[in-house]
Design an enzyme around this catalytic site. Structure first.
Site, PDB file in Angstrom:
ATOM      1  N   VAL A 117     -17.736   3.550  -3.618  1.00  0.00           N
ATOM      2  CA  VAL A 117     -18.393   2.145  -3.248  1.00  0.00           C
ATOM      3  C   VAL A 117     -19.661   2.336  -2.656  1.00  0.00           C
ATOM      4  O   VAL A 117     -20.674   1.577  -3.107  1.00  0.00           O
ATOM      5  CB  VAL A 117     -17.397   1.442  -2.476  1.00  0.00           C
ATOM      6  CG1 VAL A 117     -17.995   0.141  -2.122  1.00  0.00           C
ATOM      7  CG2 VAL A 117     -16.144   1.372  -2.995  1.00  0.00           C
TER       8      VAL A 117
ATOM      9  N   TYR B  45     -22.197   4.467  -2.651  1.00  0.00           N
ATOM     10  CA  TYR B  45     -23.179   4.982  -3.470  1.00  0.00           C
ATOM     11  C   TYR B  45     -23.740   3.742  -4.358  1.00  0.00           C
ATOM     12  O   TYR B  45     -24.777   3.589  -4.567  1.00  0.00           O
ATOM     13  CB  TYR B  45     -22.729   6.039  -4.179  1.00  0.00           C
ATOM     14  CG  TYR B  45     -24.176   6.871  -4.688  1.00  0.00           C
ATOM     15  CD1 TYR B  45     -24.811   7.885  -3.963  1.00  0.00           C
ATOM     16  CD2 TYR B  45     -24.644   6.405  -5.850  1.00  0.00           C
ATOM     17  CE1 TYR B  45     -26.103   8.287  -4.094  1.00  0.00           C
ATOM     18  CE2 TYR B  45     -25.807   7.251  -6.210  1.00  0.00           C
ATOM     19  CZ  TYR B  45     -26.418   8.057  -5.377  1.00  0.00           C
ATOM     20  OH  TYR B  45     -27.765   8.669  -5.845  1.00  0.00           O
TER      21      TYR B  45
ATOM     22  N   GLY C 202     -19.634   7.281  -1.138  1.00  0.00           N
ATOM     23  CA  GLY C 202     -18.600   7.500  -1.932  1.00  0.00           C
ATOM     24  C   GLY C 202     -18.648   6.614  -3.045  1.00  0.00           C
ATOM     25  O   GLY C 202     -19.692   6.198  -3.353  1.00  0.00           O
TER      26      GLY C 202
ATOM     27  N   LYS D  40       0.858  -1.285   0.225  1.00  0.00           N
ATOM     28  CA  LYS D  40      -0.068   0.155   0.079  1.00  0.00           C
ATOM     29  C   LYS D  40       0.727   1.238  -0.107  1.00  0.00           C
ATOM     30  O   LYS D  40       1.824   1.367   0.385  1.00  0.00           O
ATOM     31  CB  LYS D  40      -0.762   0.066   1.078  1.00  0.00           C
ATOM     32  CG  LYS D  40      -2.058   0.823   1.233  1.00  0.00           C
ATOM     33  CD  LYS D  40      -3.473   0.106   0.420  1.00  0.00           C
ATOM     34  CE  LYS D  40      -4.648   0.954   0.584  1.00  0.00           C
ATOM     35  NZ  LYS D  40      -5.715  -0.001  -0.003  1.00  0.00           N
TER      36      LYS D  40
ATOM     37  N   GLY E 153     -21.156   6.248   4.649  1.00  0.00           N
ATOM     38  CA  GLY E 153     -20.511   6.559   3.368  1.00  0.00           C
ATOM     39  C   GLY E 153     -20.664   6.492   2.304  1.00  0.00           C
ATOM     40  O   GLY E 153     -20.984   5.391   1.781  1.00  0.00           O
TER      41      GLY E 153
HETATM   42  P1  NAD Z   1     -14.544   7.366  -1.221  1.00  0.00           P
HETATM   43  O1  NAD Z   1     -13.649   8.588  -0.700  1.00  0.00           O
HETATM   44  O2  NAD Z   1     -15.277   7.538  -2.545  1.00  0.00           O
HETATM   45  O3  NAD Z   1     -15.859   7.615  -0.073  1.00  0.00           O
HETATM   46  C1  NAD Z   1     -15.702   7.778   1.256  1.00  0.00           C
HETATM   47  C2  NAD Z   1     -17.186   8.336   1.797  1.00  0.00           C
HETATM   48  O4  NAD Z   1     -17.480   8.454   3.103  1.00  0.00           O
HETATM   49  C3  NAD Z   1     -17.174   9.775   1.161  1.00  0.00           C
HETATM   50  O5  NAD Z   1     -18.168  10.126   0.303  1.00  0.00           O
HETATM   51  C4  NAD Z   1     -17.059  10.760   2.344  1.00  0.00           C
HETATM   52  O6  NAD Z   1     -17.481  11.946   2.335  1.00  0.00           O
HETATM   53  C5  NAD Z   1     -17.828   9.717   3.287  1.00  0.00           C
HETATM   54  N1  NAD Z   1     -17.545  10.041   4.776  1.00  0.00           N
HETATM   55  C6  NAD Z   1     -16.323  10.338   5.285  1.00  0.00           C
HETATM   56  N2  NAD Z   1     -16.339  10.282   6.528  1.00  0.00           N
HETATM   57  C7  NAD Z   1     -17.471   9.875   6.941  1.00  0.00           C
HETATM   58  C8  NAD Z   1     -18.112   9.616   8.196  1.00  0.00           C
HETATM   59  N3  NAD Z   1     -17.656   9.762   9.229  1.00  0.00           N
HETATM   60  N4  NAD Z   1     -19.453   9.240   7.993  1.00  0.00           N
HETATM   61  C9  NAD Z   1     -19.984   8.982   7.019  1.00  0.00           C
HETATM   62  N5  NAD Z   1     -19.390   9.128   5.705  1.00  0.00           N
HETATM   63  C10 NAD Z   1     -18.348   9.684   5.702  1.00  0.00           C
HETATM   64  O7  NAD Z   1     -13.956   6.030  -0.980  1.00  0.00           O
HETATM   65  P2  NAD Z   1     -14.195   4.640  -1.338  1.00  0.00           P
HETATM   66  O8  NAD Z   1     -13.423   4.428  -2.580  1.00  0.00           O
HETATM   67  O9  NAD Z   1     -15.868   4.680  -1.538  1.00  0.00           O
HETATM   68  O10 NAD Z   1     -13.993   3.596  -0.392  1.00  0.00           O
HETATM   69  C11 NAD Z   1     -14.816   3.678   0.711  1.00  0.00           C
HETATM   70  C12 NAD Z   1     -14.119   2.589   1.812  1.00  0.00           C
HETATM   71  O11 NAD Z   1     -13.826   1.201   1.158  1.00  0.00           O
HETATM   72  C13 NAD Z   1     -12.588   2.999   2.062  1.00  0.00           C
HETATM   73  O12 NAD Z   1     -12.233   2.640   3.298  1.00  0.00           O
HETATM   74  C14 NAD Z   1     -11.565   2.119   1.332  1.00  0.00           C
HETATM   75  O13 NAD Z   1     -10.377   2.120   1.772  1.00  0.00           O
HETATM   76  C15 NAD Z   1     -12.577   0.995   0.975  1.00  0.00           C
HETATM   77  N6  NAD Z   1     -12.238   0.212  -0.083  1.00  0.00           N
HETATM   78  C16 NAD Z   1     -12.478   0.764  -1.614  1.00  0.00           C
HETATM   79  C17 NAD Z   1     -12.271   0.190  -2.501  1.00  0.00           C
HETATM   80  C18 NAD Z   1     -12.691   0.542  -3.786  1.00  0.00           C
HETATM   81  O14 NAD Z   1     -12.895   0.069  -4.785  1.00  0.00           O
HETATM   82  N7  NAD Z   1     -12.717   1.980  -3.939  1.00  0.00           N
HETATM   83  C19 NAD Z   1     -11.793  -1.253  -2.531  1.00  0.00           C
HETATM   84  C20 NAD Z   1     -11.670  -1.789  -1.122  1.00  0.00           C
HETATM   85  C21 NAD Z   1     -11.947  -1.131  -0.190  1.00  0.00           C
END
Ligand code: NAD
Length: 355
Positions: A185, A187, A183, A81, A181
């Site tokens: 994933v 949504y 974001g 990472k 959250g």
């Molecule tokens: P992202 O940054 O797009 O979304 C995170 C969302 O969480 C944002 O909309 C943010 O405003 C919101 N947020 C922040 N603090 C918050 C809180 N206290 N309460 C509620 N919402 C809050 O990230 P992502 O790509 O959607 O990833 C989300 C999680 O999944 C992360 O932990 C990431 O490491 C994990 N993950 C993502 C992927 C991927 O394919 N994107 C794969 C494996 C793991």
């Protein structure tokens, strides 16, 4: 798959690279937890950290999680990472990712990067000007590529279906899911859950996104804190890690926790606390592997149907882990760790070194 409890002991990381470039302001860490099963693969996070030590700890923990995730998903990858500390003032984003790309290039294929929280397809395209050891680039035709998040959401759905059936004897159309959250994933997960007929409760600090979810999916909107103790069937953490601590676990009313966020447990002991409260905690590193499967497909040249087959297999893997946990009297989290550690220990490289 065999299982031996002694492999639970964690190994130190193989290599940690720190970098700083005054011109671009790029400051960060690349942690290679393990290259036993292949290149250390794992995304690059851009985040504001209070200090270098905190950033390093985050990189180390996330890299170990990637080693477990990749091993459990049966990918030919070790775990790594990168974290980049968000500069305080204005900065040239493209230059920052080019600097990072040169650091990745210097590792000569021992580390493969992609998006994570705070980074995008555009950033990875900038990295790709410096190294070929990067994925999450714009998709070309029938090849996998682009934003891995929809694949992550699809994998979470597979695991959640199995967990809900196992713990509640129910279908997703019968349950209420709290998604923390919205974001990339979170949504996408709401879209899939809505299609499957689940009721939704959501928390998201970007109020316009929360309002959109209320409008499109009929979701009830709550504060993030209230969501953790809401009367729902499933909690799906999809923001940042560490949400399951002594306090939140004590207040939890959901029967299942199954979400995308990495490192949801503040420490491994929380898996036992959750089990004591009769909560089925679906191990995050099993559940959220869909994105890295897509990254693997892009990097290794698979076609999309192969990626889809492997992401859908997350449901079957969840069943295997639940069965193993019951047989061995372990939490699903510890059973999944054991299976991942066994896969690493049984790799030809480890076997040859031990001979
Ligand atoms: P992202 O940054 O797009 O979304 C995170 C969302 O969480 C944002 O909309 C943010 O405003 C919101 N947020 C922040 N603090 C918050 C809180 N206290 N309460 C509620 N919402 C809050 O990230 P992502 O790509 O959607 O990833 C989300 C999680 O999944 C992360 O932990 C990431 O490491 C994990 N993950 C993502 C992927 C991927 O394919 N994107 C794969 C494996 C793991």
């Amino acid at each position: 798959m065999s299982f031996t409890a002694q492999h639970h002991q964690d190994l130190p990381p193989e290599e940690v690279v720190t970098f700083y470039d005054r011109e671009s302001g790029a400051r960060g860490i690349i942690a290679l937890h393990s290259t036993t099963l292949g290149p250390a693969a794992g995304g690059c996070r851009l985040w504001r950290y209070p200090d270098h030590h905190t950033a390093t700890l985050d990189a180390l923990r996330l890299a170990e999680g990637m080693a477990l995730k990749n091993a459990l998903a049966e990918l030919p990858f070790g775990g790594g990472k990168a974290v980049i500390c968000l500069p305080d003032g204005p900065f040239d984003r493209a230059a920052l990712f080019r600097t990072f790309g040169r650091q990745v290039a210097a590792l000569k294929g021992r580390y493969v990067t992609a998006e994570d929280v705070g980074t995008s397809v555009t950033d990875m395209s900038e990295v790709a000007t410096q190294t070929r050891h990067v994925a999450g680039l714009p998709a070309k035709g029938a090849q996998p590529g682009g934003d891995p998040s929809p694949w992550t959401a699809l994998g979470v759905m597979q695991a959640m279906q199995v967990a809900v059936s196992h713990r509640l004897g129910a279908e997703l159309s019968d349950v209420t899911v709290a998604v923390q959250g919205l974001g990339h994933v979170g949504y996408a997960l709401c879209e899939l859950l809505h299609e499957a007929g689940a009721k939704l409760v959501v928390a998201e600090p970007r109020s316009e996104v929360a309002a959109r979810a209320a409008d499109r999916f009929g979701a009830m909107v709550m504060s993030s804190r209230a969501l953790l103790s809401a009367r729902v069937d499933v909690l799906a953490p999809c923001a940042l890690g560490g949400v399951l601590n002594a306090r939140s676990v004590a207040e939890l009313k959901a029967s299942v926790v199954c979400g995308a966020a990495n490192n949801q447990l503040v420490d491994d002991g929380m898996a036992e606390r959750l089990a004591e409260r009769d909560v089925l905690y679906a191990p995050d590193f099993l559940v959220n592997a869909g994105g890295i499967v897509n990254v693997a497909g892009e990097y290794l040249g698979w076609r999309k149907p192969e990626v889809r087959r492997r992401v859908l297999a997350i449901g079957a893997r969840m069943k295997t882990v639940l069965a193993q946990a019951e047989r061995a009297g372990l939490t699903p989290h510890h059973a999944a760790r054991g299976i991942a550690h066994d896969r690493i220990a049984q790799s030809p490289r480890v076997q040859a070194e031990a001979a």
